[in-house]
Design a protein around this motif. Sequence first.
Motif, PDB file in Angstrom:
ATOM      1  N   MET A  75      -3.905  15.179 -17.579  1.00 42.96           N
ATOM      2  CA  MET A  75      -3.821  13.746 -17.293  1.00 42.96           C
ATOM      3  C   MET A  75      -2.983  13.491 -16.039  1.00 42.96           C
ATOM      4  O   MET A  75      -3.313  12.618 -15.225  1.00 42.96           O
ATOM      5  CB  MET A  75      -3.263  13.004 -18.512  1.00 42.96           C
ATOM      6  N   LYS A  76      -1.930  14.252 -15.886  1.00 34.88           N
ATOM      7  CA  LYS A  76      -1.129  14.141 -14.662  1.00 34.88           C
ATOM      8  C   LYS A  76      -1.969  14.500 -13.445  1.00 34.88           C
ATOM      9  O   LYS A  76      -1.905  13.820 -12.405  1.00 34.88           O
ATOM     10  CB  LYS A  76       0.089  15.059 -14.748  1.00 34.88           C
ATOM     11  N   GLU A  77      -2.787  15.552 -13.560  1.00 35.98           N
ATOM     12  CA  GLU A  77      -3.632  15.972 -12.445  1.00 35.98           C
ATOM     13  C   GLU A  77      -4.619  14.869 -12.051  1.00 35.98           C
ATOM     14  O   GLU A  77      -4.931  14.699 -10.869  1.00 35.98           O
ATOM     15  CB  GLU A  77      -4.389  17.240 -12.815  1.00 35.98           C
ATOM     16  N   MET A  78      -5.081  14.114 -13.037  1.00 35.56           N
ATOM     17  CA  MET A  78      -5.974  12.994 -12.732  1.00 35.56           C
ATOM     18  C   MET A  78      -5.246  11.876 -11.990  1.00 35.56           C
ATOM     19  O   MET A  78      -5.886  10.997 -11.426  1.00 35.56           O
ATOM     20  CB  MET A  78      -6.596  12.447 -14.018  1.00 35.56           C
ATOM     21  N   GLY A  79      -3.931  11.871 -12.052  1.00 34.59           N
ATOM     22  CA  GLY A  79      -3.152  10.829 -11.392  1.00 34.59           C
ATOM     23  C   GLY A  79      -2.711   9.715 -12.318  1.00 34.59           C
ATOM     24  O   GLY A  79      -2.146   8.714 -11.860  1.00 34.59           O
ATOM     25  N   MET A  80      -2.945   9.877 -13.613  1.00 37.29           N
ATOM     26  CA  MET A  80      -2.545   8.826 -14.555  1.00 37.29           C
ATOM     27  C   MET A  80      -1.045   8.593 -14.481  1.00 37.29           C
ATOM     28  O   MET A  80      -0.253   9.533 -14.415  1.00 37.29           O
ATOM     29  CB  MET A  80      -2.924   9.222 -15.985  1.00 37.29           C
ATOM     30  N   LEU A  87     -17.818   3.039 -16.724  1.00 32.29           N
ATOM     31  CA  LEU A  87     -16.417   2.766 -16.425  1.00 32.29           C
ATOM     32  C   LEU A  87     -16.262   2.041 -15.092  1.00 32.29           C
ATOM     33  O   LEU A  87     -15.407   1.150 -14.960  1.00 32.29           O
ATOM     34  CB  LEU A  87     -15.622   4.071 -16.423  1.00 32.29           C
ATOM     35  N   ARG A  88     -17.071   2.392 -14.122  1.00 33.73           N
ATOM     36  CA  ARG A  88     -17.011   1.717 -12.821  1.00 33.73           C
ATOM     37  C   ARG A  88     -17.195   0.208 -12.994  1.00 33.73           C
ATOM     38  O   ARG A  88     -16.419  -0.587 -12.453  1.00 33.73           O
ATOM     39  CB  ARG A  88     -18.092   2.271 -11.901  1.00 33.73           C
ATOM     40  N   LYS A 136     -13.149  20.275 -17.208  1.00 32.36           N
ATOM     41  CA  LYS A 136     -13.253  18.998 -16.501  1.00 32.36           C
ATOM     42  C   LYS A 136     -14.712  18.586 -16.337  1.00 32.36           C
ATOM     43  O   LYS A 136     -15.544  19.392 -15.902  1.00 32.36           O
ATOM     44  CB  LYS A 136     -12.591  19.106 -15.120  1.00 32.36           C
ATOM     45  N   LYS A 137     -15.012  17.331 -16.663  1.00 34.56           N
ATOM     46  CA  LYS A 137     -16.334  16.771 -16.415  1.00 34.56           C
ATOM     47  C   LYS A 137     -16.359  16.178 -14.999  1.00 34.56           C
ATOM     48  O   LYS A 137     -15.323  16.035 -14.349  1.00 34.56           O
ATOM     49  CB  LYS A 137     -16.632  15.671 -17.442  1.00 34.56           C
ATOM     50  N   ASP A 138     -17.552  15.789 -14.560  1.00 33.34           N
ATOM     51  CA  ASP A 138     -17.647  15.143 -13.251  1.00 33.34           C
ATOM     52  C   ASP A 138     -16.777  13.890 -13.184  1.00 33.34           C
ATOM     53  O   ASP A 138     -16.212  13.558 -12.128  1.00 33.34           O
ATOM     54  CB  ASP A 138     -19.095  14.751 -12.954  1.00 33.34           C
ATOM     55  N   SER A 139     -16.663  13.191 -14.309  1.00 31.77           N
ATOM     56  CA  SER A 139     -15.886  11.945 -14.337  1.00 31.77           C
ATOM     57  C   SER A 139     -14.403  12.186 -14.104  1.00 31.77           C
ATOM     58  O   SER A 139     -13.678  11.255 -13.726  1.00 31.77           O
ATOM     59  CB  SER A 139     -16.087  11.220 -15.673  1.00 31.77           C
ATOM     60  N   PHE A 140     -13.926  13.412 -14.295  1.00 35.81           N
ATOM     61  CA  PHE A 140     -12.520  13.741 -14.058  1.00 35.81           C
ATOM     62  C   PHE A 140     -12.166  13.487 -12.589  1.00 35.81           C
ATOM     63  O   PHE A 140     -11.208  12.757 -12.272  1.00 35.81           O
ATOM     64  CB  PHE A 140     -12.271  15.205 -14.426  1.00 35.81           C
ATOM     65  N   ALA A 141     -12.939  14.082 -11.691  1.00 39.90           N
ATOM     66  CA  ALA A 141     -12.677  13.909 -10.251  1.00 39.90           C
ATOM     67  C   ALA A 141     -12.908  12.464  -9.827  1.00 39.90           C
ATOM     68  O   ALA A 141     -12.209  11.941  -8.951  1.00 39.90           O
ATOM     69  CB  ALA A 141     -13.554  14.854  -9.438  1.00 39.90           C
ATOM     70  N   TRP A 142     -13.890  11.815 -10.456  1.00 43.00           N
ATOM     71  CA  TRP A 142     -14.160  10.412 -10.109  1.00 43.00           C
ATOM     72  C   TRP A 142     -12.965   9.533 -10.467  1.00 43.00           C
ATOM     73  O   TRP A 142     -12.510   8.735  -9.645  1.00 43.00           O
ATOM     74  CB  TRP A 142     -15.412   9.929 -10.847  1.00 43.00           C
ATOM     75  N   TYR A 143     -12.428   9.668 -11.698  1.00 38.84           N
ATOM     76  CA  TYR A 143     -11.297   8.834 -12.111  1.00 38.84           C
ATOM     77  C   TYR A 143     -10.069   9.153 -11.267  1.00 38.84           C
ATOM     78  O   TYR A 143      -9.264   8.267 -10.951  1.00 38.84           O
ATOM     79  CB  TYR A 143     -11.012   9.038 -13.598  1.00 38.84           C
ATOM     80  N   GLN A 144      -9.937  10.398 -10.887  1.00 37.13           N
ATOM     81  CA  GLN A 144      -8.842  10.806  -9.995  1.00 37.13           C
ATOM     82  C   GLN A 144      -8.902  10.020  -8.686  1.00 37.13           C
ATOM     83  O   GLN A 144      -7.876   9.522  -8.187  1.00 37.13           O
ATOM     84  CB  GLN A 144      -8.967  12.306  -9.739  1.00 37.13           C
ATOM     85  N   ARG A 145     -10.110   9.885  -8.127  1.00 36.22           N
ATOM     86  CA  ARG A 145     -10.276   9.129  -6.877  1.00 36.22           C
ATOM     87  C   ARG A 145     -10.027   7.637  -7.084  1.00 36.22           C
ATOM     88  O   ARG A 145      -9.426   6.974  -6.232  1.00 36.22           O
ATOM     89  CB  ARG A 145     -11.681   9.344  -6.313  1.00 36.22           C
ATOM     90  N   VAL A 146     -10.476   7.134  -8.207  1.00 38.10           N
ATOM     91  CA  VAL A 146     -10.266   5.716  -8.518  1.00 38.10           C
ATOM     92  C   VAL A 146      -8.780   5.397  -8.540  1.00 38.10           C
ATOM     93  O   VAL A 146      -8.306   4.420  -7.936  1.00 38.10           O
ATOM     94  CB  VAL A 146     -10.922   5.333  -9.859  1.00 38.10           C
TER      95      VAL A 146
END
Length: 483
Positions: A95-100, A406-407, A465-475
């Motif tokens: 979760m930290k890696e995602m930027g949460m 989610l978008r 990690k799913k594709d959505s992992f990198a997407w949420y990270q960017r968000v």
Amino acid sequence: MEKEKYKFPQDFLWGGATAACQIEGAYDVDGRGLSTSDIHQYNDQLDRIRYRKKLVENEHTSATLAAAVADQEGYYPKRYGNGFYYRYKEDIALMKEMGMNSFRFSIAWPRIFPRGDEREPNEKGLQFYDQVIREVIDAGMEPIVTMFHYDIPLPLLTEYGGFKNPQLIEFMVRYAKVLLDRYSHLVKYWIPFNQTNLVQYCSFKSLGILRDKTENLIEDQYIAIHHQFLCNAQIKAYAKKINPEIQIGIMLADCTYYPATCRPEDIVFAMKRIRMQYFYADVPLRGEYPGFMLRYFKENDIHVDITEADKALLKENTLDFLAFSYYYSRTLDSQKNTMDPASISENPYLKANAWGWTIDPLGMYNAISQYWDRYQKPIMIAENGFGYEDVFVDGTVHDDYRIDYLRQHIQAVGEALQDGVKVLAYLPWGPIDLVSSGTAEMSKRYGFVYVDLDDHGKGTGNRFKKDSFAWYQRVIASRGSEL
């Protein structure tokens, strides 16, 4: 000139949300007792479509409860979760890696008070949460803690009758005081009760009511809810004394409705049903029972003992914020539906997933706006997400459908923020795959991270990690401007 993309506030809380009963496991470790969630058996012999869309979840009588406790053969997924108890450091690191910068989780009541009625807490249980909370903070995340999320210690049902018994006020408040005494310097945001309004689906796991121990279920539900309101107020009063910075919130499952047509009867009927859901926030946020609810009690011969002392306690200790979960919208037809909260109609303009949940991001914007206009209190999106049977291939999941869902919902939150609504947080449900609350499946997946476990708990438990992992990270990194 291209319009500048909107960015969420600098201090906005981007995170995820979970529940102890759906992730932790370790149900028999370090003195933990059994809870209402631990006896939810997974049954794949039932018709899958009908089972998934079943409205009444995991209700029990004394006999079925005793049978589940004694059962040595059935599989009870919530006893095992996704292994968070043993892998919390790994999960928090993801979760930290995602930027949460925030994480909503619950503390398991039976891990702290195995029976629920003890005078002294289980120290080993508290030590586990000492570690979890410290790990969350060290990862740069704001802990948002739910005190009770569908895991009442079983003796509070079998020996006391659940929250319809006023003694549970004492037990719940004692538990809450232990948590506040221990963590008030570390945790600012607290939610005493998860989705307090979902009595139509879970009288058992939310209120602790056994079906054979009530002569008037609806009346007992409202009595139990009143006792939870009093718990909220007592918890707020105590929190103010020990740390005025603590914020105590009410949480609802969003149940606002659309009228099926513009017939005046549909408009008024939807309004009345919406008010019946607002009631659960009206009392803790406004500090008194609304007149329409008192009329409903009178006309339906429902007797709830609301004393003058109760009224004063509620008025003097209103809560600080509204948290709510939003997954889908609901539609009502005055000619087909009743005042039963579970009675709804299909919306022909919306698509639904395999569990019958419609996909409606505008409903999120509508809900946020209605709550803000009514209460003018800070709002948290405490849950939002897309349950789906992911296909795991070559170490990942290509979940464009989740990203798209989610978008659109994040865009709805952004619209509300630009209207001036004070939205504190967006906390999508189950950032790491977990056991479904309603159906006890692992295959109903929400996460940005895939967990290698099936509906029977078989698999490595490893995280991918799913594709959505990198997407949420960017968000998160773009503060919502890159969706």
